[in-house]
Design a protein around this motif. Sequence first.
Motif, PDB file in Angstrom:
ATOM      1  N   TYR A  85      14.237  14.413 -66.725  1.00 25.30           N
ATOM      2  CA  TYR A  85      13.897  15.834 -66.607  1.00 25.30           C
ATOM      3  C   TYR A  85      14.757  16.446 -65.509  1.00 25.30           C
ATOM      4  N   GLN A  86      15.420  17.551 -65.823  1.00 27.26           N
ATOM      5  CA  GLN A  86      16.278  18.237 -64.842  1.00 27.26           C
ATOM      6  C   GLN A  86      15.596  19.535 -64.450  1.00 27.26           C
ATOM      7  N   LYS A  87      15.086  19.518 -63.242  1.00 30.84           N
ATOM      8  CA  LYS A  87      14.281  20.650 -62.775  1.00 30.84           C
ATOM      9  C   LYS A  87      15.063  21.966 -62.796  1.00 30.84           C
ATOM     10  N   GLN A  88      16.340  21.918 -62.400  1.00 34.50           N
ATOM     11  CA  GLN A  88      17.104  23.179 -62.299  1.00 34.50           C
ATOM     12  C   GLN A  88      17.302  23.859 -63.648  1.00 34.50           C
ATOM     13  N   TYR A  89      17.292  23.099 -64.743  1.00 31.25           N
ATOM     14  CA  TYR A  89      17.420  23.687 -66.083  1.00 31.25           C
ATOM     15  C   TYR A  89      16.092  23.728 -66.822  1.00 31.25           C
ATOM     16  N   ASN A  90      15.074  23.079 -66.259  1.00 32.98           N
ATOM     17  CA  ASN A  90      13.813  22.864 -66.965  1.00 32.98           C
ATOM     18  C   ASN A  90      14.048  22.275 -68.356  1.00 32.98           C
TER      19      ASN A  90
END
Length: 228
Positions: A85-90
Amino acid sequence: MNQGYKFLVFEIFTAVFLMQTCGKMFDFHLLEDYRNATTQEEICRRLGYDGFAVLSTPEAFKYALRLSSHYRSGVRSGIYIGAHYQKQYNLSLWDDGTDPRSDTPFYSYPPDAKPGRPVARIDTQGKLTMGGDSTERPAICGNHNDYSTESVGTTMPAELETTSRAILSVSKLFSHLECAVFCGLTYECRLAEFNYDLLTCTLVGEYTPSATVYNPPVITFVRQAFDP
Ligand SMILES: *[C@@H]1O[C@H](CO)[C@@H](O)[C@H](O)[C@H]1NC(C)=O
Ligand SMILES: *[C@@H]1O[C@H](CO)[C@@H](O)[C@H](O)[C@H]1NC(C)=O
């Protein structure tokens, strides 16, 4: 009229055709011991891998399934692989930065994008799911820019008509084998059409087939699908 055509099933090893990109087959490494995702990933790096194995292509996915078949079941089932999961791109993305395509066997598309489900695993069904990182499970290590040099699929002297398709690229190439290899090197590619009059290779992404047309000067490479 064309039912007599025999489809050719073959595996191409890019090394033969594209010496400059000649590499190895998948360099995946199975960690059989049970550890949480953070620790497994550290061990992968210590062993010289970039992290967990990215399974963005059918070839990589099937290779990982074979490699892990004895380890996917059990009490703490599943096996860690390289999507987070990539928080900056959701978004949940493969660890090489690519997006899981719609035919990737995650339970939903796009895959779950939740901070509480930070890492991907292959489950006992051989499907992919996002989940937690604290459970101790085996893992598969891999390198993130280490694309396979293997394209697996079927060629046929025909064009597949499709109800929906995404053209990824059109380029000049000299043979349908090169065109098939090019498809295998492109993670989004699912179909490649070589036009032997124009010497063009058209790469197509996920598609829905509707009919097969035998007249045009086209040889089609249909890449293997994710499902067995
Ligand atoms: C992230 O995306 C999901 C849908 O995939 C959505 O349900 C959620 O609200 C989004 N979260 C944020 C923080 O934008
Ligand atoms: C993973 O295991 C290590 C070592 O046992 C521990 O220090 C760490 O807190 C654990 N991390 C998670 C996310 O469970």
